[in-house]
Design an enzyme around this catalytic site. Sequence first.
Site, PDB file in Angstrom:
ATOM      1  N   ASN A  39       0.851  -1.178   0.000  1.00 41.99           N
ATOM      2  CA  ASN A  39       0.000   0.000   0.000  1.00 41.99           C
ATOM      3  C   ASN A  39       0.894   1.238   0.000  1.00 41.99           C
ATOM      4  O   ASN A  39       1.762   1.373   0.861  1.00 41.99           O
ATOM      5  CB  ASN A  39      -0.907  -0.043   1.238  1.00 41.99           C
ATOM      6  CG  ASN A  39      -1.923   1.060   1.246  1.00 41.99           C
ATOM      7  OD1 ASN A  39      -1.573   2.232   1.184  1.00 41.99           O
ATOM      8  ND2 ASN A  39      -3.194   0.698   1.350  1.00 41.99           N
ATOM      9  N   HIS A  50      -3.453   0.676  -3.367  1.00 40.85           N
ATOM     10  CA  HIS A  50      -3.577  -0.332  -2.317  1.00 40.85           C
ATOM     11  C   HIS A  50      -2.513  -1.392  -2.587  1.00 40.85           C
ATOM     12  O   HIS A  50      -1.904  -1.423  -3.662  1.00 40.85           O
ATOM     13  CB  HIS A  50      -4.964  -0.969  -2.362  1.00 40.85           C
ATOM     14  CG  HIS A  50      -6.032  -0.139  -1.718  1.00 40.85           C
ATOM     15  ND1 HIS A  50      -7.245  -0.659  -1.366  1.00 40.85           N
ATOM     16  CD2 HIS A  50      -6.058   1.164  -1.366  1.00 40.85           C
ATOM     17  CE1 HIS A  50      -7.990   0.275  -0.819  1.00 40.85           C
ATOM     18  NE2 HIS A  50      -7.298   1.396  -0.810  1.00 40.85           N
ATOM     19  N   GLU A  52      -2.579  -4.649  -3.313  1.00 40.54           N
ATOM     20  CA  GLU A  52      -2.782  -5.510  -4.469  1.00 40.54           C
ATOM     21  C   GLU A  52      -2.663  -4.729  -5.777  1.00 40.54           C
ATOM     22  O   GLU A  52      -2.092  -5.224  -6.756  1.00 40.54           O
ATOM     23  CB  GLU A  52      -4.155  -6.198  -4.405  1.00 40.54           C
ATOM     24  CG  GLU A  52      -4.357  -7.044  -3.175  1.00 40.54           C
ATOM     25  CD  GLU A  52      -4.935  -6.280  -1.988  1.00 40.54           C
ATOM     26  OE1 GLU A  52      -5.452  -6.941  -1.072  1.00 40.54           O
ATOM     27  OE2 GLU A  52      -4.869  -5.026  -1.958  1.00 40.54           O
ATOM     28  N   SER A  77      -7.449  -9.039   3.574  1.00 39.15           N
ATOM     29  CA  SER A  77      -8.542  -9.328   2.646  1.00 39.15           C
ATOM     30  C   SER A  77      -8.709  -8.185   1.644  1.00 39.15           C
ATOM     31  O   SER A  77      -8.852  -7.023   2.037  1.00 39.15           O
ATOM     32  CB  SER A  77      -9.831  -9.515   3.452  1.00 39.15           C
ATOM     33  OG  SER A  77     -10.921  -9.826   2.619  1.00 39.15           O
ATOM     34  N   CYS A  79     -10.011  -5.353  -0.727  1.00 40.74           N
ATOM     35  CA  CYS A  79     -11.184  -4.486  -0.730  1.00 40.74           C
ATOM     36  C   CYS A  79     -11.948  -4.652  -2.051  1.00 40.74           C
ATOM     37  O   CYS A  79     -11.501  -5.354  -2.952  1.00 40.74           O
ATOM     38  CB  CYS A  79     -10.733  -3.037  -0.545  1.00 40.74           C
ATOM     39  SG  CYS A  79      -9.999  -2.328  -2.037  1.00 40.74           S
ATOM     40  N   CYS A  82      -9.683  -3.761  -5.172  1.00 42.84           N
ATOM     41  CA  CYS A  82      -8.654  -4.761  -5.466  1.00 42.84           C
ATOM     42  C   CYS A  82      -9.288  -6.080  -5.905  1.00 42.84           C
ATOM     43  O   CYS A  82      -8.781  -6.752  -6.811  1.00 42.84           O
ATOM     44  CB  CYS A  82      -7.761  -4.957  -4.251  1.00 42.84           C
ATOM     45  SG  CYS A  82      -6.848  -3.445  -3.814  1.00 42.84           S
ATOM     46  N   ASP A 142      -8.384   5.022   4.286  1.00 44.16           N
ATOM     47  CA  ASP A 142      -7.959   3.996   3.347  1.00 44.16           C
ATOM     48  C   ASP A 142      -9.112   3.102   2.918  1.00 44.16           C
ATOM     49  O   ASP A 142      -9.170   2.679   1.767  1.00 44.16           O
ATOM     50  CB  ASP A 142      -6.840   3.144   3.970  1.00 44.16           C
ATOM     51  CG  ASP A 142      -6.112   2.317   2.933  1.00 44.16           C
ATOM     52  OD1 ASP A 142      -5.457   2.915   2.059  1.00 44.16           O
ATOM     53  OD2 ASP A 142      -6.190   1.079   2.990  1.00 44.16           O
TER      54      ASP A 142
END
Length: 145
Positions: A39, A50, A52, A77, A79, A82, A142
């Site tokens: 991130n 982010h 990913e 996990s 979002c 992503c 975020d």
Amino acid sequence: MDPFLQAAIDEAKKGLAAGGIPIGSVLVCDGKIIGRGHNQRVQHGSVIHHGEMNCLENAGRQKASVYKRCTIYSTLSPCPMCSGAILLYGIPRVVVGENQTFKGPEEYVRSQGVQVEVLQNEECIQLMRDFIAKNPELWNEDIGE
């Protein structure tokens, strides 16, 4: 420990050390890391970097046939944004470090045929718990709250 999850954790720690949010990710194809990221919303003043998304960006353009052989690892996990990129590129497997501090749309991602494995890794959980406790306003920004 899975070496690919460890690589994602290492990315998360790089982000934290640089003043960012400790979420890391790696993209693995045929047993080899082809992309790494963390991130960097804070570091780059970005709305999309982010963990990913940064990982996918760093992997560069890939053919659909490559993505279909990939697993993406994330310390947290993914979002909705992503998860959408994972679905868009047809990545068939996601390995999640933890979903206790934040849970993205995992059920929806599974409903689209993606294998989602959640490990509940203690180091991932503690990284996020510590960060959220120290930076609740930044964390809420975020995740769009």
